[in-house]
Design an enzyme around this catalytic site. Structure first.
Site, mmCIF file in Angstrom:
data_model
loop_
_atom_site.group_PDB
_atom_site.id
_atom_site.type_symbol
_atom_site.label_atom_id
_atom_site.label_comp_id
_atom_site.label_asym_id
_atom_site.label_seq_id
_atom_site.Cartn_x
_atom_site.Cartn_y
_atom_site.Cartn_z
ATOM 1 N N ARG A 39 0.785 -1.234 0.000
ATOM 2 C CA ARG A 39 0.000 0.000 0.000
ATOM 3 C C ARG A 39 0.820 1.288 0.000
ATOM 4 O O ARG A 39 0.243 2.376 -0.012
ATOM 5 C CB ARG A 39 -0.983 0.039 1.186
ATOM 6 C CG ARG A 39 -2.018 -1.053 1.174
ATOM 7 C CD ARG A 39 -2.956 -0.947 2.346
ATOM 8 N NE ARG A 39 -2.282 -1.242 3.604
ATOM 9 C CZ ARG A 39 -2.892 -1.296 4.776
ATOM 10 N NH1 ARG A 39 -4.181 -1.033 4.855
ATOM 11 N NH2 ARG A 39 -2.222 -1.584 5.866
ATOM 12 N N ASP A 40 2.135 1.192 0.023
ATOM 13 C CA ASP A 40 2.942 2.410 0.014
ATOM 14 C C ASP A 40 4.206 2.202 -0.813
ATOM 15 O O ASP A 40 5.316 2.493 -0.376
ATOM 16 C CB ASP A 40 3.302 2.811 1.451
ATOM 17 C CG ASP A 40 3.788 4.257 1.544
ATOM 18 O OD1 ASP A 40 3.585 5.017 0.571
ATOM 19 O OD2 ASP A 40 4.387 4.622 2.563
ATOM 20 N N ILE A 41 4.016 1.700 -2.036
ATOM 21 C CA ILE A 41 5.156 1.480 -2.928
ATOM 22 C C ILE A 41 5.613 2.822 -3.480
ATOM 23 O O ILE A 41 4.823 3.569 -4.067
ATOM 24 C CB ILE A 41 4.771 0.530 -4.079
ATOM 25 C CG1 ILE A 41 4.386 -0.840 -3.516
ATOM 26 C CG2 ILE A 41 5.910 0.389 -5.072
ATOM 27 C CD1 ILE A 41 5.504 -1.509 -2.754
#
Length: 259
Positions: A39-41
């Site tokens: 969710r936070d690439i």
């Protein structure tokens, strides 16, 4: 991290960018199989492994960091990763994240596409002066075409980036494996003529399906122009036929110069 490396290099060669993206796909594919969505690439969470002398090789191995940190608020106000607010970093988050909707593995597919966009162009997909403007841009606007920033990017590679970053999740690659296979197929064709000493780790074979796809892409614009010319000709013939039919029943038409 990849962010610092991009600041120093501005942008990185396409094959290096694809090599990094492929490793990122494999890491996230393993995570997804374990039921974990990152969710936070973003480039800040992709670390490049240096040689013993501290230099970065042409095709570095990578590690993906910060799994599970989305439950905390980062110190930087632009890092919106607190659970229940917005999951992700605005410049790299998917539209569904920016809207606060539920996310699935396709959100990470978007993230890989955004990282590949930054690696190839030297810029994040979205930039704005304020956090609010940035989030609104992600929700309402399409990112720039990668080739509009770096014309040296191959059209077929641009299409892979654009599909992985499709605004509607159903129009993206539907799994990390699907994105990885598309990148592997492109990579295999791109490296077919290089010597083995220059290849990144774990070379892959080209896909005949992808080859056919790329050939179709290359001929798409000429075919589109031919179709447009044919349609214009048909419309002109149709108009002449219509006028002739009207004159047949209503008598000769007397048109003004403007008409």
């Amino acid at each position: 991290d990849l962010s610092d490396y991009l600041l120093a290099q501005e942008r990185i060669p396409p094959l290096t960018a694809i090599s990094i993206a492929l490793q990122l796909c494999r890491a996230l594919e393993a995570a997804h199989h374990a039921g974990v969505i990152h969710r936070d690439i973003k480039p800040h969470n992709v670390f490049l492994l240096a040689n013993e002398d501290g230099s970065i090789p042409d095709y570095p191995a990578i590690k993906v960091l910060d799994f599970g940190l989305s439950r905390f608020m980062d110190a930087d106000s632009t890092q919106l990763t607190r659970a229940g607010v917005i999951m992700g970093t605005p410049s790299y988050m998917s539209p569904e994240q920016a809207e606060g909707k539920a996310v699935d593995a396709r959100t990470d597919v978007y993230g890989v596409g955004a990282v590949l966009f930054a690696a190839l162009t030297g810029h994040p997909p979205y930039e704005a002066d304020t956090l609010q403007a940035l989030v609104l841009a992600v929700i309402n606007q399409e990112p720039a075409r990668p080739r509009s920033i770096n014309p040296e990017i191959d059209e077929n590679l641009e299409l892979i980036v654009q599909r992985s970053m499709a605004r509607v999740a159903d129009e993206r690659y539907q799994s990390m494996e699907e994105l990885r296979l598309a990148l592997e197929a492109y990579y295999g064709r791109a490296t077919a003529t290089l010597s083995s000493t220059k290849l990144p780790p774990r070379p892959v074979a080209p896909s005949m399906t992808q080859e056919t796809f790329e050939e179709n892409v290359a001929s798409a614009r000429p075919r589109l122009l031919a179709y447009a010319a044919t349609l214009t000709l048909l419309l002109a013939l149709g108009l002449l036929t219509t006028l002739a039919s009207i004159e047949l029943f209503a008598g000769r038409l007397h048109l003004s110069r403007l008409e």
